[in-house]
Write an enzyme that holds these catalytic residues in place. Structure first.
Site, PDB file in Angstrom:
ATOM      1  N   SER A 104      -6.754   5.863   4.097  1.00  0.00           N
ATOM      2  CA  SER A 104      -6.876   5.020   2.894  1.00  0.00           C
ATOM      3  C   SER A 104      -7.288   3.607   3.294  1.00  0.00           C
ATOM      4  CB  SER A 104      -5.537   4.951   2.145  1.00  0.00           C
ATOM      5  OG  SER A 104      -5.388   6.061   1.304  1.00  0.00           O
TER       6      SER A 104
ATOM      7  N   LYS B 294       0.866  -1.187   0.000  1.00  0.00           N
ATOM      8  CA  LYS B 294       0.000   0.000   0.000  1.00  0.00           C
ATOM      9  C   LYS B 294       0.892   1.223   0.000  1.00  0.00           C
ATOM     10  CE  LYS B 294      -3.896   2.290   0.641  1.00  0.00           C
ATOM     11  NZ  LYS B 294      -3.644   2.942  -0.656  1.00  0.00           N
TER      12      LYS B 294
ATOM     13  N   LYS C  54       5.212   1.706  -3.227  1.00  0.00           N
ATOM     14  CA  LYS C  54       5.125   3.071  -3.761  1.00  0.00           C
ATOM     15  C   LYS C  54       5.340   3.008  -5.271  1.00  0.00           C
ATOM     16  CE  LYS C  54       4.658   7.402  -2.389  1.00  0.00           C
ATOM     17  NZ  LYS C  54       3.911   7.968  -1.257  1.00  0.00           N
TER      18      LYS C  54
ATOM     19  N   ASN D  25      -2.011  19.164  -1.220  1.00  0.00           N
ATOM     20  CA  ASN D  25      -2.994  18.478  -0.388  1.00  0.00           C
ATOM     21  C   ASN D  25      -2.609  18.476   1.092  1.00  0.00           C
ATOM     22  OD1 ASN D  25      -3.586  15.450   0.811  1.00  0.00           O
ATOM     23  ND2 ASN D  25      -5.359  16.399  -0.163  1.00  0.00           N
TER      24      ASN D  25
ATOM     25  N   GLN E  68       7.383   3.752   3.692  1.00  0.00           N
ATOM     26  CA  GLN E  68       5.982   3.339   3.787  1.00  0.00           C
ATOM     27  C   GLN E  68       5.810   2.068   4.627  1.00  0.00           C
ATOM     28  OE1 GLN E  68       3.913   5.425   1.541  1.00  0.00           O
ATOM     29  NE2 GLN E  68       2.296   4.779   2.919  1.00  0.00           N
TER      30      GLN E  68
ATOM     31  N   GLY F 271      -2.758   8.462  -4.008  1.00  0.00           N
ATOM     32  CA  GLY F 271      -2.107   9.658  -4.547  1.00  0.00           C
ATOM     33  C   GLY F 271      -0.832  10.018  -3.806  1.00  0.00           C
ATOM     34  N   ASP F 272      -0.120  10.951  -4.357  1.00  0.00           N
ATOM     35  CA  ASP F 272       1.061  11.566  -3.740  1.00  0.00           C
ATOM     36  C   ASP F 272       1.283  12.844  -4.555  1.00  0.00           C
ATOM     37  OD1 ASP F 272       3.474  10.825  -1.751  1.00  0.00           O
ATOM     38  OD2 ASP F 272       4.368  11.762  -3.487  1.00  0.00           O
TER      39      ASP F 272
ATOM     40  N   LYS G 219       5.701   3.287   8.254  1.00  0.00           N
ATOM     41  CA  LYS G 219       4.527   4.146   8.441  1.00  0.00           C
ATOM     42  C   LYS G 219       3.266   3.303   8.517  1.00  0.00           C
ATOM     43  CE  LYS G 219       4.533   7.467   5.603  1.00  0.00           C
ATOM     44  NZ  LYS G 219       4.391   8.487   4.566  1.00  0.00           N
TER      45      LYS G 219
HETATM   46  P1  NDP Z   1       0.784  17.919  -3.890  1.00  0.00           P
HETATM   47  O1  NDP Z   1       1.199  17.590  -5.273  1.00  0.00           O
HETATM   48  O2  NDP Z   1      -0.654  18.107  -3.588  1.00  0.00           O
HETATM   49  O3  NDP Z   1       1.553  19.227  -3.386  1.00  0.00           O
HETATM   50  C1  NDP Z   1       2.932  19.296  -3.357  1.00  0.00           C
HETATM   51  C2  NDP Z   1       3.346  20.689  -2.911  1.00  0.00           C
HETATM   52  O4  NDP Z   1       4.752  20.706  -2.731  1.00  0.00           O
HETATM   53  C3  NDP Z   1       3.045  21.750  -3.941  1.00  0.00           C
HETATM   54  O5  NDP Z   1       2.818  22.972  -3.316  1.00  0.00           O
HETATM   55  C4  NDP Z   1       4.327  21.783  -4.774  1.00  0.00           C
HETATM   56  O6  NDP Z   1       4.549  23.007  -5.462  1.00  0.00           O
HETATM   57  C5  NDP Z   1       5.364  21.589  -3.687  1.00  0.00           C
HETATM   58  N1  NDP Z   1       6.568  20.948  -4.236  1.00  0.00           N
HETATM   59  C6  NDP Z   1       6.622  19.779  -4.927  1.00  0.00           C
HETATM   60  N2  NDP Z   1       7.877  19.510  -5.297  1.00  0.00           N
HETATM   61  C7  NDP Z   1       8.630  20.519  -4.830  1.00  0.00           C
HETATM   62  C8  NDP Z   1      10.006  20.808  -4.884  1.00  0.00           C
HETATM   63  N3  NDP Z   1      10.867  19.990  -5.508  1.00  0.00           N
HETATM   64  N4  NDP Z   1      10.437  21.935  -4.264  1.00  0.00           N
HETATM   65  C9  NDP Z   1       9.564  22.759  -3.628  1.00  0.00           C
HETATM   66  N5  NDP Z   1       8.243  22.539  -3.568  1.00  0.00           N
HETATM   67  C10 NDP Z   1       7.783  21.437  -4.147  1.00  0.00           C
HETATM   68  O7  NDP Z   1       1.422  16.762  -2.975  1.00  0.00           O
HETATM   69  P2  NDP Z   1       1.010  16.315  -1.505  1.00  0.00           P
HETATM   70  O8  NDP Z   1       0.580  17.492  -0.720  1.00  0.00           O
HETATM   71  O9  NDP Z   1       0.109  15.156  -1.639  1.00  0.00           O
HETATM   72  O10 NDP Z   1       2.399  15.760  -0.965  1.00  0.00           O
HETATM   73  C11 NDP Z   1       3.339  16.590  -0.282  1.00  0.00           C
HETATM   74  C12 NDP Z   1       4.297  15.728   0.526  1.00  0.00           C
HETATM   75  O11 NDP Z   1       3.535  14.941   1.465  1.00  0.00           O
HETATM   76  C13 NDP Z   1       5.102  14.699  -0.282  1.00  0.00           C
HETATM   77  O12 NDP Z   1       6.355  14.527   0.338  1.00  0.00           O
HETATM   78  C14 NDP Z   1       4.289  13.424  -0.130  1.00  0.00           C
HETATM   79  O13 NDP Z   1       5.090  12.272  -0.327  1.00  0.00           O
HETATM   80  C15 NDP Z   1       3.841  13.561   1.311  1.00  0.00           C
HETATM   81  N6  NDP Z   1       2.666  12.771   1.685  1.00  0.00           N
HETATM   82  C16 NDP Z   1       1.470  12.906   1.037  1.00  0.00           C
HETATM   83  C17 NDP Z   1       0.389  12.173   1.429  1.00  0.00           C
HETATM   84  C18 NDP Z   1      -0.955  12.377   0.829  1.00  0.00           C
HETATM   85  O14 NDP Z   1      -1.924  11.803   1.338  1.00  0.00           O
HETATM   86  N7  NDP Z   1      -1.120  13.166  -0.229  1.00  0.00           N
HETATM   87  C19 NDP Z   1       0.482  11.153   2.491  1.00  0.00           C
HETATM   88  C20 NDP Z   1       1.754  11.157   3.190  1.00  0.00           C
HETATM   89  C21 NDP Z   1       2.806  11.910   2.755  1.00  0.00           C
HETATM   90  P3  NDP Z   1       4.109  23.131  -7.019  1.00  0.00           P
HETATM   91  O15 NDP Z   1       2.616  23.181  -7.007  1.00  0.00           O
HETATM   92  O16 NDP Z   1       4.769  24.380  -7.477  1.00  0.00           O
HETATM   93  O17 NDP Z   1       4.654  21.899  -7.686  1.00  0.00           O
END
Ligand code: NDP
Length: 445
Positions: A377, A89, A125, A240, A110, A164-165, A113
């Protein structure tokens, strides 16, 4: 004699160039010394050797045609890392930086976690080097359909359940699910999570990672005689995780003053207006710089990393890996930060983590603090299997309880192994023990 150090060296030799994966393994193994002292069998019986080797790694071609009729090509990945405690997962990441080393670091994290959630889910992943930025809706759909045309044969509701991620939200999950259903001719809702509410999704899944992060940080603060009320918070990212961490923090009367995207950050000394962020990011899919058009008192700065120079009590890195290095950690501490909550996966370098801990900063590690997403999830999977739908409040209450129990597990393990207050080690140890014991029980497989 086998040692943790030798295992790390072997990982580096066998997985050349995969620096994020090396970093993630080093971070976990660095916590396990006291566990091995108590339980040498985990080392002697090769449990750790097997834990750092994925059960299966799949790399595939993803061809698609863009809006100009030109053929395009991307690379797809799914790493099925560990199924000792449940089906694989973990999310899918669509970002140009994706390569095998990123997917392996995420898959490895993961495992622990998912173990910490207390639910029966293994670690995996996946993703692609596809860049969703600047693509039309039609292009996103065609890419997702092509991606699933290969991935479908490797997943299943009792085999491997992606979500998603970065770059994969409910729109992408919808297209992926549509293609899976079409190929299989079966409404197997439990094969993907993060689905829309009209076709098998769960209430509160969208909010879960961000809310869960704040629930964990709240527990951690309270265990150390602090609260969220009136604390100044800086959050990196505006995706997100960042958006719903901001929402819950504001509900607990904290003041979020800055957020970012990959281009820059906004600072609003009066407190971020989250409705504006949601409109810009979730509806219009534009840059965060747009914020200052609506709130002229706010400031926009081009350099995303400089967000950590803003004075705050709590820093919540919710964007991507290695967002806070030793330099940013030093600035944060100089400015009086008391707590770090890792919303993103591996957002602090190992050097930064060490520095925070040496300076008695409370650190909520990603494996534990952002586990609310995958936990919810798993709740979505349960609802799909039972063909029922819990209310928002029911799911949110379960999420809250899960985050409290994850904090308790990390806190207890840290104390038991002589490192009270070190939730990084506590989470690694608690997550590891459950998986290692399950692996032992199942023999050499
Ligand atoms: P999103 O795609 O919704 O948002 C990512 C955010 O981070 C955006 O604001 C993006 O900016 C910014 N970002 C992405 N890459 C970079 C970079 N290289 N440098 C600076 N800013 C960056 O992703 P999530 O919110 O889902 O995920 C964010 C983090 O949380 C990740 O590490 C993910 O693995 C982790 N995570 C997510 C989960 C989930 O349920 N969604 C669960 C657990 C962990 P821009 O829009 O300009 O690209």
């Amino acid at each position: 004699m086998k040692t943790l150090e030798k295992i790390l060296q072997k990982v580096i030799e066998k997985n050349p160039g995969e620096k994020e994966f090396h970093q993630a393994v080093e971070e976990v193994l660095s916590s396990l010394e006291p566990v091995i002292k108590k339980h040498p069998e985990f080392l002697e019986e090769g449990i750790i050797d097997r834990l750092v080797e994925p059960e299966r790694q799949i790399i595939f071609r993803v061809p698609w045609v863009d809006d100009n009729g030109e053929p395009q090509l991307n690379r797809g990945f799914r790493v099925q890392f560990n199924s000792a405690i449940g089906p694989y997962k973990g999310g899918l990441r669509f970002h140009p930086s994706v390569y095998l080393g990123i997917i392996k670091f995420l898959g490895f994290e993961q495992i622990f976690k998912n173990s910490l959630t207390g639910l029966p889910i293994g670690g995996g992943k996946g993703g692609s080097d596809f860049d969703p930025k600047g693509k039309s809706n039609g292009e996103i759909m065609k890419f997702c359909q092509s991606f699933m045309t290969e991935l479908y044969r490797h997943i299943g509701k009792d085999i491997d359940i992606p979500a998603g991620d970065i770059g994969v939200g409910s729109r992408e999950i919808g297209y992926l699910y549509g293609q899976y259903k079409r190929i299989k001719n079966s409404f197997d809702a439990g094969v993907l999570t993060g689905k829309g509410l009209t076709y098998g999704g769960s209430f509160a899944r969208k909010e879960a990672t961000g809310y869960g992060l704040i629930y964990f940080v709240k527990e951690m603060l309270e265990a150390n005689n602090q609260t969220l009320k009136n604390k100044t918070i800086v959050i990196s990212g505006s995706g997100n995780v960042a958006i719903y961490a901001c929402e819950k923090a504001q509900q607990y009367d904290a003041k979020v003053v800055a957020m970012s995207d990959s281009k820059g950050y906004i600072y609003d000394k009066n407190g971020i207006k989250l409705d504006t962020i949601k409109q810009i990011k979730e509806v219009e899919r534009k840059r965060i710089s747009e914020y200052i058009k609506y709130h002229t008192e706010a400031k926009y700065h081009e350099c995303q990393k400089d967000i950590w120079s803003i004075k705050c009590d709590i820093a919540l890195p919710c964007a991507t890996q290695n967002d806070i290095d030793i330099n940013q950690a030093q600035v944060l501490i100089k400015n009086g930060v008391i707590a770090i909550g890792e919303g993103a996966n591996m957002p602090c370098t190992n050097e930064a983590i060490k520095f925070f801990l040496e300076n008695n900063i409370l650190l909520a590690p990603a494996k534990a603090a952002n586990a609310g997403g995958v936990a919810t999830s798993a709740l979505e999977m349960s609802q799909d299997s039972m063909r029922i739908c819990w209310t928002f409040e029911e799911v949110d209450n379960k999420l809250h309880e899960i985050m409290k129990s994850i904090f308790k597990a990390a806190d207890k393990a840290a104390k038991e192994y002589g490192m009270p207050g070190n939730y990084v080690a506590g989470a690694n140890i608690a997550g590891f023990l459950k998986v290692a014991n399950a692996m032992r029980a199942q023999g050499i497989v």
